[in-house]
Write a protein that holds these residues in place. Structure first.
Motif, PDB file in Angstrom:
ATOM      1  N   ARG A  41       0.817  -1.205   0.000  1.00 47.30           N
ATOM      2  CA  ARG A  41       0.000   0.000   0.000  1.00 47.30           C
ATOM      3  C   ARG A  41       0.860   1.269   0.000  1.00 47.30           C
ATOM      4  O   ARG A  41       0.742   2.103   0.898  1.00 47.30           O
ATOM      5  N   PRO A  42       1.714   1.440  -0.977  1.00 52.27           N
ATOM      6  CA  PRO A  42       2.491   2.684  -1.070  1.00 52.27           C
ATOM      7  C   PRO A  42       1.668   3.764  -1.772  1.00 52.27           C
ATOM      8  O   PRO A  42       1.927   4.123  -2.925  1.00 52.27           O
ATOM      9  N   LEU A  43       0.669   4.297  -1.077  1.00 52.92           N
ATOM     10  CA  LEU A  43      -0.297   5.181  -1.731  1.00 52.92           C
ATOM     11  C   LEU A  43       0.349   6.444  -2.283  1.00 52.92           C
ATOM     12  O   LEU A  43      -0.012   6.917  -3.366  1.00 52.92           O
ATOM     13  N   GLY A  44       1.298   7.024  -1.528  1.00 52.10           N
ATOM     14  CA  GLY A  44       1.963   8.228  -2.019  1.00 52.10           C
ATOM     15  C   GLY A  44       2.727   7.967  -3.297  1.00 52.10           C
ATOM     16  O   GLY A  44       2.699   8.779  -4.233  1.00 52.10           O
ATOM     17  N   LEU A  93       9.472   3.689 -13.070  1.00 57.07           N
ATOM     18  CA  LEU A  93       9.797   2.333 -12.626  1.00 57.07           C
ATOM     19  C   LEU A  93      10.724   2.379 -11.412  1.00 57.07           C
ATOM     20  O   LEU A  93      10.514   1.663 -10.420  1.00 57.07           O
ATOM     21  N   LEU A  94      11.742   3.236 -11.466  1.00 57.55           N
ATOM     22  CA  LEU A  94      12.642   3.382 -10.322  1.00 57.55           C
ATOM     23  C   LEU A  94      11.905   3.952  -9.112  1.00 57.55           C
ATOM     24  O   LEU A  94      12.153   3.546  -7.971  1.00 57.55           O
ATOM     25  N   LEU A  95      11.002   4.888  -9.355  1.00 61.92           N
ATOM     26  CA  LEU A  95      10.213   5.436  -8.253  1.00 61.92           C
ATOM     27  C   LEU A  95       9.365   4.349  -7.611  1.00 61.92           C
ATOM     28  O   LEU A  95       9.237   4.292  -6.379  1.00 61.92           O
ATOM     29  N   GLU A 107       8.505   4.580   1.467  1.00 59.85           N
ATOM     30  CA  GLU A 107       7.276   5.231   1.936  1.00 59.85           C
ATOM     31  C   GLU A 107       6.715   4.651   3.230  1.00 59.85           C
ATOM     32  O   GLU A 107       6.316   5.413   4.120  1.00 59.85           O
ATOM     33  N   PRO A 108       6.657   3.309   3.401  1.00 59.53           N
ATOM     34  CA  PRO A 108       6.113   2.793   4.663  1.00 59.53           C
ATOM     35  C   PRO A 108       6.907   3.226   5.885  1.00 59.53           C
ATOM     36  O   PRO A 108       6.369   3.261   6.993  1.00 59.53           O
ATOM     37  N   VAL A 109       8.179   3.541   5.703  1.00 61.91           N
ATOM     38  CA  VAL A 109       9.018   3.949   6.828  1.00 61.91           C
ATOM     39  C   VAL A 109       8.701   5.380   7.253  1.00 61.91           C
ATOM     40  O   VAL A 109       8.628   5.691   8.439  1.00 61.91           O
ATOM     41  N   PHE A 110       8.489   6.262   6.282  1.00 65.43           N
ATOM     42  CA  PHE A 110       8.292   7.679   6.569  1.00 65.43           C
ATOM     43  C   PHE A 110       6.824   8.083   6.614  1.00 65.43           C
ATOM     44  O   PHE A 110       6.496   9.145   7.135  1.00 65.43           O
ATOM     45  N   GLY A 111       5.954   7.269   6.052  1.00 67.60           N
ATOM     46  CA  GLY A 111       4.555   7.648   5.937  1.00 67.60           C
ATOM     47  C   GLY A 111       4.305   8.349   4.616  1.00 67.60           C
ATOM     48  O   GLY A 111       5.193   9.013   4.068  1.00 67.60           O
ATOM     49  N   SER A 112       3.096   8.232   4.098  1.00 72.34           N
ATOM     50  CA  SER A 112       2.796   8.743   2.760  1.00 72.34           C
ATOM     51  C   SER A 112       2.964  10.255   2.656  1.00 72.34           C
ATOM     52  O   SER A 112       3.559  10.762   1.700  1.00 72.34           O
ATOM     53  N   LYS A 113       2.439  10.997   3.631  1.00 71.54           N
ATOM     54  CA  LYS A 113       2.501  12.457   3.554  1.00 71.54           C
ATOM     55  C   LYS A 113       3.939  12.947   3.578  1.00 71.54           C
ATOM     56  O   LYS A 113       4.348  13.767   2.743  1.00 71.54           O
TER      57      LYS A 113
END
Length: 282
Positions: A20-23, A88-90, A98-104
């Protein structure tokens, strides 16, 4: 929560993508969606309307102070392969970070990396101006490089599965890409039509966020804690001195009465009385 408790850990030593890497998905969707709209509505990659949009939103050697370009250029690309590899790299790196820092926070970091990367374009063309002085820069590479180096500097010894196939440590992946950009910048000096300076400035921003800032924050926190401890020691010492002075004055009153007190001693008693009232209110 430990690494093995999270979905991006596979086998205890490798990092895989969160589901779930929504950002990350929003950034990819917005970038691809805007690019398709521009190309379709602008007459293709080289269409006249497309060119005008790029003239207004891309990094511009001729307009270095139009600061909004340091963000908007990251959502424009020079062709299908350009946007494909960047996104693709992103996907591979953003879905891990992202899960480490949070989406925002991740999205804000991505935009910050893009902004700092854009400064690299300005610096490069101050040093090596283009023949006509009207060079443009587009692409998310600076922001993506920031994410890659953030991953490599924050979790250097963790392994990632690049392209779901190739296992490598995060710091190796980041170091290889930065090294290639350094070599290309020194060899071509902008002559290969690739903004290596944007990549490198984005990489520096990622290194600052992933390596330097956490250590500076710890240092500043330690300094703040030490200042607080010193302030607490001074407060305890002041209270001991006030208590001793209060005992002396009360003993003086007991022996000689209130009339024997000086103006300073009366002011001290009044001050202590007010402090006692304030403490009771709290």
């Amino acid at each position: 929560m430990s690494w093995s408790d999270r979905r991006y850990d596979t086998g205890g030593s490798s990092l895989g993508a969160s589901d779930r890497p929504l950002g990350t998905w929003w950034l990819i969707g917005i970038t691809v969606g805007l690019q398709v709209l521009i190309w379709v509505g602008g007459g293709g990659v080289a269409g006249e309307t497309t060119r005008r949009i790029y003239d207004a939103l891309a990094l511009s050697e001729a307009h270095p102070y139009q600061i909004w370009r340091n963000i908007t250029y990251a959502f424009l690309h020079g062709g299908v392969s350009h946007i494909f590899w960047n996104m693709l790299l992103l996907y591979f790196t953003g879905a891990i970070v992202e899960p480490v820092f949070g989406s925002k926070r991740f999205v804000l970091l991505y935009l910050a990396f893009a902004f700092v990367g854009g400064l690299g374009f300005t610096f490069e063309h101050l040093i090596w101006p283009s023949p006509l002085g009207d060079a443009l820069g587009v692409g998310a590479s600076g922001a993506v490089m920031g994410v890659i180096v953030l991953l490599g500097s924050r979790f250097p010894m963790q392994r990632m599965l690049f392209m779901f196939v190739l296992p490598m440590r995060c710091w190796v992946f980041a170091a290889v890409l930065v090294g290639l950009d350094l070599l290309a910048l020194s060899a071509y000096r902008g002559g290969d039509q690739v903004a290596h300076s944007v990549h490198l400035m984005g990489a520096f921003a990622g290194f600052f966020a992933g390596f330097l800032w956490p250590r500076l924050a710890v240092r500043w926190e330690a300094i703040a804690d030490e200042r607080q401890r010193k302030a607490q020691r001074r407060e305890r010492e002041r209270r001991r001195e006030d208590a001793a002075e209060m005992d002396r004055i009360l003993q003086k009153v007991h022996e000689n009465g209130m009339d024997c007190l000086s103006a300073e001693e009366r002011a001290f008693l009044l001050d202590q009385s007010e402090r006692l009232k304030d403490n009771r209110r709290v």
